[in-house]
Design a protein around this motif. Structure first.
Motif, mmCIF file in Angstrom:
data_model
loop_
_atom_site.group_PDB
_atom_site.id
_atom_site.type_symbol
_atom_site.label_atom_id
_atom_site.label_comp_id
_atom_site.label_asym_id
_atom_site.label_seq_id
_atom_site.Cartn_x
_atom_site.Cartn_y
_atom_site.Cartn_z
ATOM 1 N N THR A 105 -28.870 134.092 -31.105
ATOM 2 C CA THR A 105 -28.005 134.858 -30.208
ATOM 3 C C THR A 105 -28.859 135.762 -29.345
ATOM 4 O OG1 THR A 105 -26.206 134.842 -31.826
ATOM 5 C CG2 THR A 105 -26.074 136.495 -30.079
ATOM 6 N N LEU A 106 -28.752 135.564 -28.024
ATOM 7 C CA LEU A 106 -29.459 136.386 -27.049
ATOM 8 C C LEU A 106 -28.456 137.214 -26.269
ATOM 9 C CD1 LEU A 106 -31.982 133.956 -25.295
ATOM 10 C CD2 LEU A 106 -32.429 135.523 -27.166
ATOM 11 N N GLU A 107 -28.784 138.502 -26.060
ATOM 12 C CA GLU A 107 -27.988 139.317 -25.149
ATOM 13 C C GLU A 107 -28.626 139.148 -23.772
ATOM 14 O OE1 GLU A 107 -25.800 143.597 -24.950
ATOM 15 O OE2 GLU A 107 -27.804 143.568 -25.819
ATOM 16 N N ILE A 108 -27.916 138.483 -22.871
ATOM 17 C CA ILE A 108 -28.430 138.163 -21.548
ATOM 18 C C ILE A 108 -28.333 139.382 -20.634
ATOM 19 C CG2 ILE A 108 -28.166 136.619 -19.557
ATOM 20 C CD1 ILE A 108 -29.100 135.291 -22.213
ATOM 21 N N THR A 109 -27.206 140.017 -20.615
ATOM 22 C CA THR A 109 -26.979 141.284 -19.925
ATOM 23 C C THR A 109 -26.100 142.118 -20.841
ATOM 24 O OG1 THR A 109 -25.024 140.452 -18.753
ATOM 25 C CG2 THR A 109 -27.124 140.293 -17.592
ATOM 26 N N LYS A 110 -25.828 143.342 -20.469
ATOM 27 C CA LYS A 110 -25.022 144.239 -21.312
ATOM 28 C C LYS A 110 -23.728 143.548 -21.752
ATOM 29 C CE LYS A 110 -23.902 148.530 -22.671
ATOM 30 N NZ LYS A 110 -23.861 148.586 -24.067
ATOM 31 N N ASP A 111 -23.577 143.362 -23.051
ATOM 32 C CA ASP A 111 -22.384 142.765 -23.666
ATOM 33 C C ASP A 111 -22.093 141.333 -23.221
ATOM 34 O OD1 ASP A 111 -21.889 145.077 -25.190
ATOM 35 O OD2 ASP A 111 -20.807 145.999 -23.530
ATOM 36 N N ARG A 112 -23.100 140.614 -22.744
ATOM 37 C CA ARG A 112 -22.949 139.189 -22.394
ATOM 38 C C ARG A 112 -23.999 138.419 -23.192
ATOM 39 N NH1 ARG A 112 -24.531 136.410 -16.988
ATOM 40 N NH2 ARG A 112 -23.804 134.330 -17.445
ATOM 41 N N TYR A 113 -23.541 137.430 -23.951
ATOM 42 C CA TYR A 113 -24.408 136.746 -24.903
ATOM 43 C C TYR A 113 -24.487 135.244 -24.650
ATOM 44 C CZ TYR A 113 -23.862 141.125 -27.398
ATOM 45 O OH TYR A 113 -23.864 142.461 -27.732
ATOM 46 N N SER A 114 -25.614 134.657 -25.028
ATOM 47 C CA SER A 114 -25.767 133.206 -25.083
ATOM 48 C C SER A 114 -26.113 132.851 -26.519
ATOM 49 C CB SER A 114 -26.895 132.731 -24.170
ATOM 50 O OG SER A 114 -26.491 132.760 -22.835
ATOM 51 N N HIS A 115 -25.570 131.744 -26.970
ATOM 52 C CA HIS A 115 -25.823 131.256 -28.323
ATOM 53 C C HIS A 115 -26.500 129.893 -28.191
ATOM 54 C CE1 HIS A 115 -23.295 134.506 -29.734
ATOM 55 N NE2 HIS A 115 -22.436 134.150 -28.795
ATOM 56 N N ILE A 116 -27.675 129.772 -28.800
ATOM 57 C CA ILE A 116 -28.509 128.584 -28.632
ATOM 58 C C ILE A 116 -28.818 127.988 -29.999
ATOM 59 C CG2 ILE A 116 -30.727 127.760 -27.743
ATOM 60 C CD1 ILE A 116 -30.690 130.496 -26.093
ATOM 61 N N SER A 117 -28.635 126.695 -30.122
ATOM 62 C CA SER A 117 -29.007 126.006 -31.352
ATOM 63 C C SER A 117 -30.524 126.051 -31.505
ATOM 64 C CB SER A 117 -28.531 124.552 -31.295
ATOM 65 O OG SER A 117 -29.105 123.819 -32.344
ATOM 66 N N VAL A 118 -31.008 126.497 -32.650
ATOM 67 C CA VAL A 118 -32.459 126.565 -32.841
ATOM 68 C C VAL A 118 -33.078 125.169 -32.837
ATOM 69 C CG1 VAL A 118 -32.470 128.807 -33.993
ATOM 70 C CG2 VAL A 118 -32.324 126.735 -35.356
ATOM 71 N N ASP A 119 -32.298 124.153 -33.116
ATOM 72 C CA ASP A 119 -32.795 122.777 -33.080
ATOM 73 C C ASP A 119 -33.178 122.358 -31.664
ATOM 74 O OD1 ASP A 119 -32.457 122.438 -35.803
ATOM 75 O OD2 ASP A 119 -30.463 121.553 -35.600
ATOM 76 N N SER A 120 -32.590 123.006 -30.652
ATOM 77 C CA SER A 120 -32.867 122.624 -29.261
ATOM 78 C C SER A 120 -34.016 123.424 -28.641
ATOM 79 C CB SER A 120 -31.612 122.774 -28.408
ATOM 80 O OG SER A 120 -31.240 124.134 -28.319
ATOM 81 N N ILE A 121 -34.548 124.409 -29.365
ATOM 82 C CA ILE A 121 -35.622 125.243 -28.821
ATOM 83 C C ILE A 121 -36.942 124.473 -28.831
ATOM 84 C CG2 ILE A 121 -37.003 127.330 -29.161
ATOM 85 C CD1 ILE A 121 -34.494 128.619 -30.400
ATOM 86 N N ILE A 122 -37.571 124.410 -27.653
ATOM 87 C CA ILE A 122 -38.894 123.791 -27.543
ATOM 88 C C ILE A 122 -39.966 124.879 -27.639
ATOM 89 C CG2 ILE A 122 -40.468 122.510 -26.030
ATOM 90 C CD1 ILE A 122 -37.938 121.049 -24.974
ATOM 91 N N THR A 123 -39.791 125.959 -26.860
ATOM 92 C CA THR A 123 -40.702 127.100 -26.957
ATOM 93 C C THR A 123 -39.905 128.390 -26.853
ATOM 94 O OG1 THR A 123 -41.143 127.219 -24.581
ATOM 95 C CG2 THR A 123 -42.637 125.871 -25.898
ATOM 96 N N ILE A 124 -40.476 129.433 -27.429
ATOM 97 C CA ILE A 124 -39.907 130.774 -27.317
ATOM 98 C C ILE A 124 -41.094 131.730 -27.206
ATOM 99 C CG2 ILE A 124 -39.708 131.015 -29.823
ATOM 100 C CD1 ILE A 124 -37.168 132.714 -29.321
ATOM 101 N N LYS A 125 -41.036 132.629 -26.211
ATOM 102 C CA LYS A 125 -42.150 133.544 -26.029
ATOM 103 C C LYS A 125 -41.638 134.905 -25.568
ATOM 104 C CE LYS A 125 -43.311 132.653 -21.231
ATOM 105 N NZ LYS A 125 -44.401 132.560 -20.308
ATOM 106 N N TYR A 126 -42.488 135.919 -25.728
ATOM 107 C CA TYR A 126 -42.155 137.256 -25.260
ATOM 108 C C TYR A 126 -41.968 137.233 -23.748
ATOM 109 C CZ TYR A 126 -43.643 139.078 -29.782
ATOM 110 O OH TYR A 126 -43.767 139.318 -31.115
ATOM 111 N N ASP A 127 -40.996 137.986 -23.255
ATOM 112 C CA ASP A 127 -40.775 138.109 -21.819
ATOM 113 C C ASP A 127 -41.613 139.297 -21.324
ATOM 114 O OD1 ASP A 127 -39.928 138.261 -19.220
ATOM 115 O OD2 ASP A 127 -37.778 138.319 -19.699
ATOM 116 N N GLU A 128 -42.733 138.994 -20.763
ATOM 117 C CA GLU A 128 -43.678 140.022 -20.308
ATOM 118 C C GLU A 128 -43.158 140.806 -19.103
ATOM 119 O OE1 GLU A 128 -47.108 140.144 -21.587
ATOM 120 O OE2 GLU A 128 -46.586 138.702 -23.124
ATOM 121 N N ASP A 129 -42.179 140.237 -18.386
ATOM 122 C CA ASP A 129 -41.663 140.852 -17.164
ATOM 123 C C ASP A 129 -40.541 141.862 -17.397
ATOM 124 O OD1 ASP A 129 -43.449 139.365 -15.656
ATOM 125 O OD2 ASP A 129 -42.012 137.727 -15.402
ATOM 126 N N SER A 130 -40.083 142.003 -18.625
ATOM 127 C CA SER A 130 -38.952 142.925 -18.853
ATOM 128 C C SER A 130 -39.401 144.237 -19.436
ATOM 129 C CB SER A 130 -37.934 142.289 -19.757
ATOM 130 O OG SER A 130 -38.479 142.010 -21.014
#
Length: 68
Positions: free
Chosen positions: A43-68
């Protein structure tokens, strides 16, 4: 061990509360703050109180967001 079972504890231990970029292939890229990861769903909070839910099986890469 299933990939999901390996990545889920890593996300919870190291990325919870962090801003990340998640790549799932093609044009599917998600940016947000990691709020939870359980039952094979990230579960990612994309913006204030707006979320995306992603199956971990579909993740290819995940990395720190250096720009935020």
């Amino acid at each position: 061990m299933e990939d999901r079972l390996r990545i889920q504890p890593f996300i919870v231990e190291h990325l919870l509360g962090k801003d990340v970029i998640v790549y799932c292939g093609g044009i599917l890229t998600f940016r947000g703050n990691v709020k939870a990861c359980s039952d094979g769903v990230l579960t990612l909070e994309i913006t204030k109180d707006r979320y995306s839910h992603i199956s971990v099986d579909s993740i290819i890469t995940i990395k720190y967001d250096e720009d935020s």
